[in-house]
Design an enzyme around this catalytic site. Structure first.
Site, short mmCIF file in Angstrom:
data_model
loop_
_atom_site.label_atom_id
_atom_site.label_comp_id
_atom_site.label_asym_id
_atom_site.label_seq_id
_atom_site.Cartn_x
_atom_site.Cartn_y
_atom_site.Cartn_z
N LYS A 53 -3.81 -13.22 -11.98
CA LYS A 53 -4.99 -13.73 -11.27
C LYS A 53 -4.64 -14.20 -9.87
CE LYS A 53 -7.12 -14.91 -15.66
NZ LYS A 53 -7.36 -15.93 -16.69
N GLN A 97 -6.90 -22.21 -18.03
CA GLN A 97 -6.40 -21.11 -18.84
C GLN A 97 -6.35 -21.49 -20.32
OE1 GLN A 97 -5.68 -17.94 -17.75
NE2 GLN A 97 -5.44 -17.44 -19.92
N ASP A 120 -15.13 -18.63 -15.15
CA ASP A 120 -14.91 -17.97 -16.43
C ASP A 120 -16.23 -17.69 -17.13
OD1 ASP A 120 -12.26 -17.29 -16.97
OD2 ASP A 120 -11.70 -19.32 -17.57
#
Length: 294
Positions: A53, A97, A120
């Protein structure tokens, strides 16, 4: 022979498109999008994903920040960092995460994130917007799949779609996206899971199958009708002594035997995986533009 849906090439194309748009924004005196990531512990998979990412941010022309905590970090400390990022006007979007250590309640963490920075797409407000068809930040993996279906002109409208799996991250939002009104959706959707009876018969009626169970090789040739489109979300590590790493990535689809029957199919790796990361970049750019317009 099926059309192989190349997520790696498609994601590279989209990153170039994003980079051009960012360069244009910055060239006009606008703010460079900023994505932050919180990483707890040193899980190998999470380290790999976050590193990918950060690299994608560089390719897209974004600013990025990585905030690390050891595995024993308290939930209170983590929620405090989320509050700081929520209040930081320079940060356009951020992720925490997953998975998190067991002593941290992931639901509390997700709900603490400002929905406008939730790139997200997991916050209940963003999920609710998806459910009723309102604009919002969409979960990255299903959004990436929808982008592949659109760019490869996979027939979806009016067709029968089966989603294998009901996770909050892929299965449920995937079903919602496929059933929304629109040229790239409008499917009749069935969600199958561990409690579903007659899965083979249901799958054989599908024009599109999205396999997101996390069970290597689950979807076999006798479950797929001729000409169907198959999207494989699975990425399970299975032992393989012939590889230097000692393992290989295995999808939820028995690719070798299923592919010859398909009209379209995604490989593993190189299919859905790269699209998940690039969808996160698209969400970050969207969040940044929304904040500038607010």
């Amino acid at each position: 022979m099926p059309t192989i849906i190349d997520g790696k090439k498609t994601s590279a194309d989209i990153k170039q498109e994003i980079a051009r748009e960012v360069a244009e924004i910055v060239g006009k005196g606008g703010k460079r999008p900023h994505l932050a990531a919180i990483l707890v512990g040193h899980d190998g998979g999470s380290e790999t994903y976050v590193a990918a990412k950060i690299r994608a941010c560089e390719e897209c022309g974004f600013k990025s920040s990585l905030i690390r905590y050891e595995v024993d970090v308290t939930e209170e400390t983590l929620l405090g960092e989320i509050a700081r990022l929520n209040a930081d006007d320079d940060v356009d979007g951020f992720i925490v995460q997953l998975p998190l250590p067991r002593h941290i309640n992931a639901d509390n963490v997700i709900k603490a994130i400002d929905p406008s920075k939730d790139v997200d797409g997991f916050h209940p407000i963003n999920v609710g917007h998806l459910m009723i068809g309102l604009p919002g930040l969409r979960p990255a993996t299903p959004a990436g799949i929808m982008e592949l279906l659109r760019r490869y002109n996979v027939p979806v409208k009016g067709g029968r779609a089966v989603v294998l799996g009901r996770s909050n991250i892929v299965g449920k939002p995937m079903a919602m996206m496929l059933m929304q009104k629109g040229d790239n959706a409008d499917a009749t959707v069935t969600v199958c899971h561990s409690g579903t009876k007659n899965i083979k018969e249901i799958c054989r009626e599908a024009d599109l199958i999205v396999a997101a169970l996390g069970v290597p090789g689950f979807l076999t040739a006798d479950m797929v009708k001729d000409g169907a489109a198959v999207i494989d979300v699975g990425t399970t590590r299975v032992p393989d002594q012939s590889r230097k790493s000692g393992f290989r990535l295995c999808g939820d689809v028995d690719y070798e035997n299923v592919a010859p029957k398909c009209g379209f199919i995604t490989p593993v790796p190189g299919g859905v995986g790269p699209m998940t990361i690039v969808s996160l970049m698209q969400n970050t750019l969207k969040a940044a533009k929304n904040r500038q317009q607010a």
